[in-house]
Design a protein around this motif. Structure first.
Motif, PDB file in Angstrom:
ATOM      1  N   CYS A  79       0.634  -0.816  -0.195  1.00 41.90           N
ATOM      2  CA  CYS A  79      -0.111  -0.050   0.169  1.00 41.90           C
ATOM      3  C   CYS A  79       1.285   1.138  -0.258  1.00 41.90           C
ATOM      4  CB  CYS A  79      -0.994   0.319   1.290  1.00 41.90           C
ATOM      5  SG  CYS A  79      -1.553   1.614   1.236  1.00 41.90           S
ATOM      6  N   CYS A  82      -0.330   3.876   3.287  1.00 43.78           N
ATOM      7  CA  CYS A  82       0.028   2.788   5.171  1.00 43.78           C
ATOM      8  C   CYS A  82       1.646   2.480   4.563  1.00 43.78           C
ATOM      9  CB  CYS A  82      -1.199   2.897   5.386  1.00 43.78           C
ATOM     10  SG  CYS A  82      -1.402   0.828   4.809  1.00 43.78           S
ATOM     11  N   THR A  84       2.429  -0.083   4.277  1.00 39.32           N
ATOM     12  CA  THR A  84       2.261  -2.052   4.510  1.00 39.32           C
ATOM     13  C   THR A  84       2.204  -2.994   3.526  1.00 39.32           C
ATOM     14  OG1 THR A  84       0.132  -2.089   4.734  1.00 39.32           O
ATOM     15  CG2 THR A  84       0.529  -1.839   6.852  1.00 39.32           C
ATOM     16  N   CYS A 122      -4.347   0.073  -0.441  1.00 39.85           N
ATOM     17  CA  CYS A 122      -5.414  -1.004   0.534  1.00 39.85           C
ATOM     18  C   CYS A 122      -6.705  -0.904   0.842  1.00 39.85           C
ATOM     19  CB  CYS A 122      -4.323  -1.749   1.531  1.00 39.85           C
ATOM     20  SG  CYS A 122      -4.348  -0.438   3.350  1.00 39.85           S
ATOM     21  N   CYS A 125      -7.178   1.840   3.665  1.00 38.68           N
ATOM     22  CA  CYS A 125      -6.950   3.071   3.223  1.00 38.68           C
ATOM     23  C   CYS A 125      -7.832   3.782   1.584  1.00 38.68           C
ATOM     24  CB  CYS A 125      -5.368   3.111   2.462  1.00 38.68           C
ATOM     25  SG  CYS A 125      -4.660   3.186   3.627  1.00 38.68           S
TER      26      CYS A 125
HETATM   27 ZN   LIG Z   1      -2.823   1.018   3.530  1.00 42.06          ZN
END
Ligand SMILES: [Zn+2]
Ligand SMILES: [Zn+2]
Length: 126
Positions: A79, A82, A84, A122, A125
């Motif tokens: 992502c 964020c 991740t 993701c 998000c």
């Molecule tokens: Zn994210």
């Protein structure tokens, strides 16, 4: 003795983590378990575990390096909001990746690391 314990601790955190985990997250987790280790110690331990081929490095476009325990062939989704990284495991994907690896090997290329990453946004998000 002390060294072995650190190695085990770090390895278990990586193994128990659902998704690839960064060195900073490992540090935070260790801290919450009252194991306050120096950053350098963590990186040295991670290098050892990599040498022993117990874990895998997962790079990301954010520049953060993640670690995961060595597993079946799979791909990653990253992502960009964020930062991740998640693993995507699937039998069909695994089969295809083995095929790709065999094709590369047939060309006489020795694979040392493979990294299939997809970047995007993701679910949380989105
Ligand atoms: Zn994210
Ligand atoms: Zn993974």
């Amino acid at each position: 003795m002390y060294k072995t314990k650190t190695k085990e601790l770090v390895y278990n955190i990586i193994k128990e983590s659902e998704n690839p985990i960064s060195a900073l997250e490992i540090l935070k987790l260790l801290k919450s378990k009252n194991k306050d280790l120096h950053k350098t110690t963590i990186y040295r331990t991670l290098d050892k575990l990599l040498d022993m081929e117990l874990i895998n490095k997962v790079s990301s476009i954010s520049g953060v390096v993640f670690y995961e325990s060595l597993d079946e062939h799979h791909i990653h989704v990253e992502c960009i909001t964020c930062n991740t990284v998640e693993c995507v495991n699937d039998q069909e994907i695994e089969k295809k990746l083995y095929e790709i690896e065999s094709l590369i090997k047939l060309r006489g290329f020795k694979v040392e690391q493979e990294d299939f990453n997809f970047q995007g946004v993701c679910k949380s998000c989105n």
